[in-house]
Motif scaffolding. Sequence first.
Motif, PDB file in Angstrom:
ATOM      1  N   GLN A  77      65.532  -4.527 -25.487  1.00  0.00           N
ATOM      2  CA  GLN A  77      65.869  -5.114 -24.193  1.00  0.00           C
ATOM      3  C   GLN A  77      64.620  -5.611 -23.472  1.00  0.00           C
ATOM      4  O   GLN A  77      64.620  -6.685 -22.866  1.00  0.00           O
ATOM      5  CB  GLN A  77      66.597  -4.066 -23.328  1.00  0.00           C
ATOM      6  N   LYS A  78      63.525  -4.848 -23.557  1.00  0.00           N
ATOM      7  CA  LYS A  78      62.271  -5.272 -22.934  1.00  0.00           C
ATOM      8  C   LYS A  78      61.768  -6.575 -23.549  1.00  0.00           C
ATOM      9  O   LYS A  78      61.291  -7.467 -22.835  1.00  0.00           O
ATOM     10  CB  LYS A  78      61.209  -4.175 -23.090  1.00  0.00           C
ATOM     11  N   LEU A  79      61.849  -6.675 -24.863  1.00  0.00           N
ATOM     12  CA  LEU A  79      61.418  -7.905 -25.524  1.00  0.00           C
ATOM     13  C   LEU A  79      62.241  -9.099 -25.053  1.00  0.00           C
ATOM     14  O   LEU A  79      61.705 -10.190 -24.816  1.00  0.00           O
ATOM     15  CB  LEU A  79      61.533  -7.761 -27.039  1.00  0.00           C
ATOM     16  N   LEU A 120      52.162  -6.127 -24.420  1.00  0.00           N
ATOM     17  CA  LEU A 120      52.898  -7.375 -24.290  1.00  0.00           C
ATOM     18  C   LEU A 120      53.625  -7.467 -22.953  1.00  0.00           C
ATOM     19  O   LEU A 120      53.788  -8.554 -22.401  1.00  0.00           O
ATOM     20  CB  LEU A 120      53.904  -7.514 -25.437  1.00  0.00           C
ATOM     21  N   THR A 121      54.101  -6.338 -22.456  1.00  0.00           N
ATOM     22  CA  THR A 121      54.864  -6.338 -21.217  1.00  0.00           C
ATOM     23  C   THR A 121      54.057  -5.747 -20.067  1.00  0.00           C
ATOM     24  O   THR A 121      53.119  -4.982 -20.278  1.00  0.00           O
ATOM     25  CB  THR A 121      56.165  -5.528 -21.368  1.00  0.00           C
ATOM     26  N   ASP A 122      54.461  -6.109 -18.855  1.00  0.00           N
ATOM     27  CA  ASP A 122      53.823  -5.601 -17.639  1.00  0.00           C
ATOM     28  C   ASP A 122      54.559  -4.327 -17.221  1.00  0.00           C
ATOM     29  O   ASP A 122      55.470  -4.350 -16.394  1.00  0.00           O
ATOM     30  CB  ASP A 122      53.893  -6.663 -16.539  1.00  0.00           C
ATOM     31  N   GLN A 123      54.155  -3.216 -17.823  1.00  0.00           N
ATOM     32  CA  GLN A 123      54.825  -1.946 -17.569  1.00  0.00           C
ATOM     33  C   GLN A 123      54.620  -1.484 -16.136  1.00  0.00           C
ATOM     34  O   GLN A 123      55.522  -0.877 -15.537  1.00  0.00           O
ATOM     35  CB  GLN A 123      54.311  -0.891 -18.547  1.00  0.00           C
ATOM     36  N   ALA A 124      53.458  -1.764 -15.562  1.00  0.00           N
ATOM     37  CA  ALA A 124      53.172  -1.318 -14.192  1.00  0.00           C
ATOM     38  C   ALA A 124      54.125  -1.971 -13.201  1.00  0.00           C
ATOM     39  O   ALA A 124      54.646  -1.306 -12.281  1.00  0.00           O
ATOM     40  CB  ALA A 124      51.727  -1.633 -13.831  1.00  0.00           C
ATOM     41  N   THR A 125      54.373  -3.268 -13.349  1.00  0.00           N
ATOM     42  CA  THR A 125      55.299  -3.954 -12.444  1.00  0.00           C
ATOM     43  C   THR A 125      56.715  -3.458 -12.622  1.00  0.00           C
ATOM     44  O   THR A 125      57.452  -3.250 -11.646  1.00  0.00           O
ATOM     45  CB  THR A 125      55.236  -5.476 -12.680  1.00  0.00           C
ATOM     46  N   SER A 126      57.126  -3.243 -13.865  1.00  0.00           N
ATOM     47  CA  SER A 126      58.464  -2.714 -14.128  1.00  0.00           C
ATOM     48  C   SER A 126      58.649  -1.348 -13.471  1.00  0.00           C
ATOM     49  O   SER A 126      59.675  -1.081 -12.832  1.00  0.00           O
ATOM     50  CB  SER A 126      58.683  -2.611 -15.642  1.00  0.00           C
ATOM     51  N   ALA A 184      63.732  -1.274 -18.353  1.00  0.00           N
ATOM     52  CA  ALA A 184      63.821  -2.356 -19.336  1.00  0.00           C
ATOM     53  C   ALA A 184      64.359  -3.628 -18.687  1.00  0.00           C
ATOM     54  O   ALA A 184      63.880  -4.739 -18.965  1.00  0.00           O
ATOM     55  CB  ALA A 184      64.707  -1.935 -20.498  1.00  0.00           C
ATOM     56  N   GLU A 185      65.334  -3.477 -17.811  1.00  0.00           N
ATOM     57  CA  GLU A 185      65.920  -4.641 -17.133  1.00  0.00           C
ATOM     58  C   GLU A 185      64.949  -5.286 -16.149  1.00  0.00           C
ATOM     59  O   GLU A 185      65.073  -6.480 -15.850  1.00  0.00           O
ATOM     60  CB  GLU A 185      67.192  -4.220 -16.393  1.00  0.00           C
ATOM     61  N   LEU A 186      63.993  -4.521 -15.652  1.00  0.00           N
ATOM     62  CA  LEU A 186      63.068  -5.011 -14.634  1.00  0.00           C
ATOM     63  C   LEU A 186      61.750  -5.526 -15.204  1.00  0.00           C
ATOM     64  O   LEU A 186      60.843  -5.877 -14.449  1.00  0.00           O
ATOM     65  CB  LEU A 186      62.783  -3.894 -13.620  1.00  0.00           C
ATOM     66  N   VAL A 187      61.628  -5.589 -16.532  1.00  0.00           N
ATOM     67  CA  VAL A 187      60.413  -6.122 -17.149  1.00  0.00           C
ATOM     68  C   VAL A 187      60.272  -7.587 -16.758  1.00  0.00           C
ATOM     69  O   VAL A 187      61.203  -8.381 -16.936  1.00  0.00           O
ATOM     70  CB  VAL A 187      60.469  -5.977 -18.680  1.00  0.00           C
TER      71      VAL A 187
END
Length: 366
Positions: A267-269, A166-172, A231-234
């Motif tokens: 927080q990521k959500l 669901l999230t862009d972990q690579a960018t975070s 988490a803040e940078l997701v």
Amino acid sequence: MTNVPAGGTDLLADALTLTAPGPVLLTGFDVVLVPQGHARTAVARLDALRPTAVGAVFTHEGHWGFLLPEESGDPAWPTPARYASAGTTLTMPPAPRPGAGAGWIRWGHGPIYTAPLLLHAVLADIASRHHPGDGPAVPPSAHVHLLEPPTMSSPKTAFFDLDATLTDQATSFRRWAEEFATRYGITPKEIHDAEVRSAGHRDRFFTELKAAHGIRSSLAALHAQYRQRTAELVPHRPQVCTAIRSLRDDGWRLGVITNGDPTTQRQKLRRARLDDLFESVVISGEYGIRKPDPDLFRIALDALGTGSGFMIGDDLDADISGGSRAGLCTVWVSGGRNLPSAAPIPDHTVRDAVDAVKLLREHPHA
């Protein structure tokens, strides 16, 4: 069992009028009961039998039951299956509500196995012929009718992994790495190389960086800062939010199953603006068990009051193997990767979460 069509493709039942006759003496067929989490193994065993010999599958008290030909227990069914041969008694499961189709399945390219209604009708027929004290036996045709199979109802239930699905972990991670490199005078390449060598294990990752660059912060402090900041940078990905919202608006029941720290994952959500789109969020840190343990998936299934659905995730072990063991239809988010030769095999493969939503819309039956 002469009334049961070969392959079980027709439904025999009068769901509106039959009542449970209680314990019934099995005759003409055997039954094997398998916990739902082992159903896939059971179906593989069924494939070794003659396809036309399998009459039905029904669900009862957390188990799947299969109507089988007599003496099909040789070789023995493996534990934890419970085998009941002809000549023993079986307590009648309660009749499902009329029109229920949740028991209908097609596994791979084999026959269609029928719903609980079939067992209900067959056992009621047997009961009428094996309780002579209740009066003359009623001919099966008087209370068992050949009906058209009901339309299979879609479970329309899907569970999503969080990180890299669901999230862009690579960018975070890249955003965090740029900040970390600036703070400690490390080049992005050195961080990238340490990440590759550690294979995502944060203890090894930070231990290497501390030793190589004289970082004085403790491993615990570095890890805590990493969890909070990543988490803040997701990033917010509008296309993912739109796709998930379209599923929800179309009547799908949606959940998240993720490993990790509860505060961090929630927080990521929120940062991804996905927190209001899921009915249930199950996080390993709140239960003391992690994917691929099937118990975590069963907690999620129970939260939505269902026993079936899809599991969509990027991790072949945690999401695909774990989801499969819990009886879910699995969708691997490959990110463009090829499936390794020895990896668990998903039911479906897509590139990203948006493509996964497209797949669910096209194939809503788990």
